[in-house]
Design a protein around this motif. Structure first.
Motif, PDB file in Angstrom:
ATOM      1  N   THR A 107      -3.019  29.805  17.836  1.00 15.22           N
ATOM      2  CA  THR A 107      -3.974  30.612  17.069  1.00 15.22           C
ATOM      3  C   THR A 107      -3.227  31.619  16.213  1.00 15.22           C
ATOM      4  O   THR A 107      -2.104  32.020  16.537  1.00 15.22           O
ATOM      5  CB  THR A 107      -4.938  31.367  18.005  1.00 15.22           C
ATOM      6  N   PRO A 108      -3.843  32.049  15.108  1.00 10.03           N
ATOM      7  CA  PRO A 108      -3.183  33.037  14.248  1.00 10.03           C
ATOM      8  C   PRO A 108      -3.167  34.425  14.875  1.00 10.03           C
ATOM      9  O   PRO A 108      -4.189  34.905  15.368  1.00 10.03           O
ATOM     10  CB  PRO A 108      -4.048  33.016  12.977  1.00 10.03           C
ATOM     11  N   ARG A 109      -2.005  35.032  14.906  1.00  6.40           N
ATOM     12  CA  ARG A 109      -1.842  36.413  15.379  1.00  6.40           C
ATOM     13  C   ARG A 109      -0.860  37.111  14.453  1.00  6.40           C
ATOM     14  O   ARG A 109      -0.016  36.479  13.823  1.00  6.40           O
ATOM     15  CB  ARG A 109      -1.279  36.465  16.807  1.00  6.40           C
ATOM     16  N   ASN A 110      -0.931  38.415  14.416  1.00  2.00           N
ATOM     17  CA  ASN A 110       0.028  39.214  13.667  1.00  2.00           C
ATOM     18  C   ASN A 110       0.928  39.970  14.630  1.00  2.00           C
ATOM     19  O   ASN A 110       0.478  40.448  15.671  1.00  2.00           O
ATOM     20  CB  ASN A 110      -0.686  40.201  12.737  1.00  2.00           C
ATOM     21  N   HIS A 111       2.197  40.063  14.259  1.00  2.12           N
ATOM     22  CA  HIS A 111       3.158  40.795  15.070  1.00  2.12           C
ATOM     23  C   HIS A 111       2.918  42.294  14.895  1.00  2.12           C
ATOM     24  O   HIS A 111       2.728  42.780  13.778  1.00  2.12           O
ATOM     25  CB  HIS A 111       4.580  40.424  14.633  1.00  2.12           C
ATOM     26  N   VAL A 112       2.911  43.037  15.997  1.00  2.48           N
ATOM     27  CA  VAL A 112       2.698  44.484  15.938  1.00  2.48           C
ATOM     28  C   VAL A 112       4.027  45.204  16.077  1.00  2.48           C
ATOM     29  O   VAL A 112       4.481  45.892  15.167  1.00  2.48           O
ATOM     30  CB  VAL A 112       1.708  44.951  17.035  1.00  2.48           C
ATOM     31  N   SER A 113       4.666  45.048  17.230  1.00  2.00           N
ATOM     32  CA  SER A 113       6.007  45.592  17.450  1.00  2.00           C
ATOM     33  C   SER A 113       6.554  44.980  18.722  1.00  2.00           C
ATOM     34  O   SER A 113       5.800  44.647  19.640  1.00  2.00           O
ATOM     35  CB  SER A 113       5.988  47.121  17.557  1.00  2.00           C
ATOM     36  N   GLY A 114       7.897  44.841  18.780  1.00  3.52           N
ATOM     37  CA  GLY A 114       8.483  44.185  19.943  1.00  3.52           C
ATOM     38  C   GLY A 114       7.855  42.823  20.121  1.00  3.52           C
ATOM     39  O   GLY A 114       7.776  42.035  19.181  1.00  3.52           O
ATOM     40  N   ASN A 115       7.388  42.529  21.321  1.00  2.00           N
ATOM     41  CA  ASN A 115       6.643  41.289  21.553  1.00  2.00           C
ATOM     42  C   ASN A 115       5.173  41.593  21.846  1.00  2.00           C
ATOM     43  O   ASN A 115       4.535  40.939  22.668  1.00  2.00           O
ATOM     44  CB  ASN A 115       7.266  40.493  22.702  1.00  2.00           C
ATOM     45  N   ILE A 116       4.648  42.579  21.134  1.00  2.00           N
ATOM     46  CA  ILE A 116       3.226  42.880  21.173  1.00  2.00           C
ATOM     47  C   ILE A 116       2.582  42.295  19.914  1.00  2.00           C
ATOM     48  O   ILE A 116       3.098  42.456  18.808  1.00  2.00           O
ATOM     49  CB  ILE A 116       2.961  44.395  21.230  1.00  2.00           C
ATOM     50  N   TYR A 117       1.448  41.606  20.095  1.00  2.00           N
ATOM     51  CA  TYR A 117       0.777  40.933  18.990  1.00  2.00           C
ATOM     52  C   TYR A 117      -0.692  41.347  18.944  1.00  2.00           C
ATOM     53  O   TYR A 117      -1.250  41.832  19.937  1.00  2.00           O
ATOM     54  CB  TYR A 117       0.853  39.406  19.156  1.00  2.00           C
ATOM     55  N   THR A 118      -1.318  41.137  17.785  1.00  3.51           N
ATOM     56  CA  THR A 118      -2.757  41.304  17.724  1.00  3.51           C
ATOM     57  C   THR A 118      -3.406  40.184  18.527  1.00  3.51           C
ATOM     58  O   THR A 118      -2.811  39.126  18.735  1.00  3.51           O
ATOM     59  CB  THR A 118      -3.268  41.234  16.274  1.00  3.51           C
ATOM     60  N   SER A 119      -4.619  40.428  18.996  1.00  5.47           N
ATOM     61  CA  SER A 119      -5.371  39.329  19.594  1.00  5.47           C
ATOM     62  C   SER A 119      -5.712  38.338  18.482  1.00  5.47           C
ATOM     63  O   SER A 119      -5.538  38.620  17.290  1.00  5.47           O
ATOM     64  CB  SER A 119      -6.638  39.854  20.284  1.00  5.47           C
ATOM     65  N   THR A 120      -6.195  37.171  18.851  1.00  9.50           N
ATOM     66  CA  THR A 120      -6.407  36.082  17.892  1.00  9.50           C
ATOM     67  C   THR A 120      -7.188  36.545  16.667  1.00  9.50           C
ATOM     68  O   THR A 120      -8.253  37.147  16.774  1.00  9.50           O
ATOM     69  CB  THR A 120      -7.149  34.925  18.570  1.00  9.50           C
ATOM     70  N   GLU A 121      -6.637  36.235  15.494  1.00  9.88           N
ATOM     71  CA  GLU A 121      -7.207  36.692  14.229  1.00  9.88           C
ATOM     72  C   GLU A 121      -8.197  35.684  13.651  1.00  9.88           C
ATOM     73  O   GLU A 121      -8.072  35.251  12.514  1.00  9.88           O
ATOM     74  CB  GLU A 121      -6.074  36.954  13.216  1.00  9.88           C
ATOM     75  N   TYR A 122      -9.186  35.300  14.452  1.00 11.21           N
ATOM     76  CA  TYR A 122     -10.267  34.476  13.934  1.00 11.21           C
ATOM     77  C   TYR A 122     -11.344  35.385  13.349  1.00 11.21           C
ATOM     78  O   TYR A 122     -11.471  36.549  13.739  1.00 11.21           O
ATOM     79  CB  TYR A 122     -10.860  33.616  15.049  1.00 11.21           C
ATOM     80  N   PRO A 123     -12.147  34.873  12.407  1.00 13.50           N
ATOM     81  CA  PRO A 123     -13.205  35.705  11.795  1.00 13.50           C
ATOM     82  C   PRO A 123     -14.105  36.350  12.846  1.00 13.50           C
ATOM     83  O   PRO A 123     -14.349  35.775  13.914  1.00 13.50           O
ATOM     84  CB  PRO A 123     -13.978  34.694  10.932  1.00 13.50           C
ATOM     85  N   ALA A 124     -14.611  37.528  12.515  1.00 13.35           N
ATOM     86  CA  ALA A 124     -15.396  38.309  13.468  1.00 13.35           C
ATOM     87  C   ALA A 124     -16.648  37.574  13.940  1.00 13.35           C
ATOM     88  O   ALA A 124     -17.143  37.834  15.039  1.00 13.35           O
ATOM     89  CB  ALA A 124     -15.783  39.652  12.842  1.00 13.35           C
ATOM     90  N   THR A 125     -17.150  36.659  13.115  1.00 15.39           N
ATOM     91  CA  THR A 125     -18.377  35.943  13.479  1.00 15.39           C
ATOM     92  C   THR A 125     -18.129  34.839  14.497  1.00 15.39           C
ATOM     93  O   THR A 125     -19.072  34.286  15.057  1.00 15.39           O
ATOM     94  CB  THR A 125     -19.022  35.321  12.231  1.00 15.39           C
ATOM     95  N   HIS A 126     -16.855  34.500  14.739  1.00 18.74           N
ATOM     96  CA  HIS A 126     -16.522  33.383  15.621  1.00 18.74           C
ATOM     97  C   HIS A 126     -16.472  33.822  17.088  1.00 18.74           C
ATOM     98  O   HIS A 126     -15.936  34.879  17.413  1.00 18.74           O
ATOM     99  CB  HIS A 126     -15.162  32.799  15.238  1.00 18.74           C
ATOM    100  N   PHE A 127     -17.013  32.985  17.947  1.00 24.49           N
ATOM    101  CA  PHE A 127     -16.846  33.133  19.390  1.00 24.49           C
ATOM    102  C   PHE A 127     -15.614  32.337  19.810  1.00 24.49           C
ATOM    103  O   PHE A 127     -15.456  31.172  19.448  1.00 24.49           O
ATOM    104  CB  PHE A 127     -18.096  32.603  20.110  1.00 24.49           C
ATOM    105  N   ILE A 128     -14.714  32.973  20.534  1.00 23.12           N
ATOM    106  CA  ILE A 128     -13.530  32.273  21.056  1.00 23.12           C
ATOM    107  C   ILE A 128     -13.816  31.915  22.506  1.00 23.12           C
ATOM    108  O   ILE A 128     -13.972  32.787  23.354  1.00 23.12           O
ATOM    109  CB  ILE A 128     -12.267  33.144  20.952  1.00 23.12           C
ATOM    110  N   PRO A 129     -13.906  30.608  22.809  1.00 20.68           N
ATOM    111  CA  PRO A 129     -14.269  30.184  24.169  1.00 20.68           C
ATOM    112  C   PRO A 129     -13.252  30.646  25.206  1.00 20.68           C
ATOM    113  O   PRO A 129     -12.074  30.885  24.905  1.00 20.68           O
ATOM    114  CB  PRO A 129     -14.290  28.645  24.063  1.00 20.68           C
ATOM    115  N   LEU A 130     -13.710  30.769  26.423  1.00 19.69           N
ATOM    116  CA  LEU A 130     -12.836  31.146  27.534  1.00 19.69           C
ATOM    117  C   LEU A 130     -11.739  30.110  27.721  1.00 19.69           C
ATOM    118  O   LEU A 130     -11.970  28.897  27.637  1.00 19.69           O
ATOM    119  CB  LEU A 130     -13.656  31.273  28.811  1.00 19.69           C
ATOM    120  N   HIS A 131     -10.539  30.596  28.011  1.00 25.93           N
ATOM    121  CA  HIS A 131      -9.389  29.712  28.189  1.00 25.93           C
ATOM    122  C   HIS A 131      -8.279  30.492  28.891  1.00 25.93           C
ATOM    123  O   HIS A 131      -8.307  31.724  28.954  1.00 25.93           O
ATOM    124  CB  HIS A 131      -8.875  29.218  26.835  1.00 25.93           C
ATOM    125  N   ASN A 132      -7.291  29.779  29.407  1.00 26.43           N
ATOM    126  CA  ASN A 132      -6.070  30.397  29.945  1.00 26.43           C
ATOM    127  C   ASN A 132      -4.988  30.287  28.886  1.00 26.43           C
ATOM    128  O   ASN A 132      -4.794  29.222  28.293  1.00 26.43           O
ATOM    129  CB  ASN A 132      -5.625  29.693  31.225  1.00 26.43           C
TER     130      ASN A 132
END
Length: 353
Positions: A107-132
């Motif tokens: 999934t698309p993510r943006n790097h924040v700092s170190g190995n910290i990333y944004t959560s998945t950058e899907y459009p706000a209208t999208h539901f991201i199904p539960l997963h591991n």
């Protein structure tokens, strides 16, 4: 409804009016409760003292945290006054050491700092199904943590679910078939459709991709982009279920319900199949022998995830720590701006491969 297990120390109990010193145990520094009386996931941990440093407290209480997360599957650290990403990263490092790079991403993510990333950058209208996280791979993090910097104006919750319950509720015949065959993930990487291979593998070097795929058991095929529209295709057979390395519990652990074309909205699915053959779809999932996974089976699995979902509103400053094998997570649609960042740790390799 909360069920505090410890009480806040009275100022007189601290011995400040006498010369006698009083030791406060680590457990007395926090209190625990549940968000919902009918569910022990997540365990809520809150400080009993103002300005209790979460990273320092974690450093001194790693065994307690590890025991609690194995029991409950997830811990919500609330009201610890985490100010920024640096403090969030210090917390993960105090518990689990070095953070993991998010490589072979889906999934698309943006790097924040170190190995910290944004959560998945899907459009706000999208539901991201539960997963591991990374259960489509043979290597995954045992720990994943989320830090809410800014909650959405509306929605944007991170639903979670007990993977042990998911496994127990799936029909035995379905489980047996997946156990026998595993799951094959097929991905085609191109520009404008899903992620590019450069983004997925964090490199522009084809040799780096080939080395990674050889090491991780991924079959790859470089393709003529001019004729196929794609430059790389990969296939990998992975586990459908997994045994937790510490508890030995069996959990449902794959992303067939996300990768399979039936996860797409009908209009998008129709459009893709009108333009691409099934083998050229950006991503799809099959049984490990290459046979088709029935839509009805995946719909049944998705329904179980929905029924087991635990949804709670974020508070800014919240840190949600999950055992990535014992708990699944997702994302609800939202309105307004939302910023939740993610860190992963404790790499684990599937013993099946």
């Amino acid at each position: 409804m909360e069920h505090p297990q410890t009480t806040k120390p009275n100022i007189k109990q601290l011995g400040l009016t006498t010369r006698k010193s009083v030791n406060i145990s680590s457990e007395e520094l926090v209190r625990t409760s549940y968000l919902q009386p009918e569910s022990s996931l997540p365990l809520v941990v809150e400080p009993n003292l103002d300005n209790l440093n979460l990273a320092i407290w974690t450093q001194n209480n790693r065994s307690w945290i590890q025991n609690q997360i194995l029991q409950h599957g997830g811990i919500l650290f609330r009201s610890f006054n985490i100010k920024d990403v640096a403090e969030f990263q210090q917390f993960i490092q105090a518990l689990s050491g070095n953070l993991l790079e998010y490589s072979y991403r889906s999934t698309p993510r943006n790097h924040v700092s170190g190995n910290i990333y944004t959560s998945t950058e899907y459009p706000a209208t999208h539901f991201i199904p539960l997963h591991n996280e990374m259960s489509y791979s043979r290597t995954w993090p045992l720990k994943i943590a989320f830090f809410c910097i800014k909650k959405a104006d509306q929605g944007g919750e991170t639903p979670i679910a007990d993977s042990r319950k998911i496994f127990s509720r799936i029909n035995t015949k379905i489980k047996e078939k997946f156990l026998q065959k595993g799951v094959m993930y097929v991905r085609n990487y191109g520009v404008g459709l899903d992620l590019s291979w450069q983004s997925v593998f964090n490199t522009n070097n084809k040799l780096d991709v080939e080395i990674y795929c050889d090491r991780t058991g991924i079959e790859l095929e470089w393709r003529d982009k001019e004729t196929s529209g794609f430059s790389l295709r990969t296939r990998q057979i992975c586990q459908a279920v997994a045994k937790h390395p510490q508890t030995s519990e069996i959990v449902w652990f794959n992303q067939s319900h996300l990768f399979h074309i039936s996860s797409l909205e009908p209009s998008v699915r129709t459009q893709l199949l009108a333009n691409f053959s099934e083998e050229d779809l950006p991503r799809n999932a099959y049984y490990g022998d290459g046979s088709v996974i029935e839509d009805s089976i995946l719909e049944e699995i998705r329904e179980i995830y929905q029924q087991e979902a635990i949804i709670f509103p974020w508070q800014e400053g919240d840190v949600l720590l999950l055992d990535n094998m014992l708990s699944a997570h997702g994302r609800m649609p939202f309105q307004g701006s939302r910023k939740v960042v993610v860190g992963m740790a404790e790499e684990y390799n599937s013993p099946e491969y």
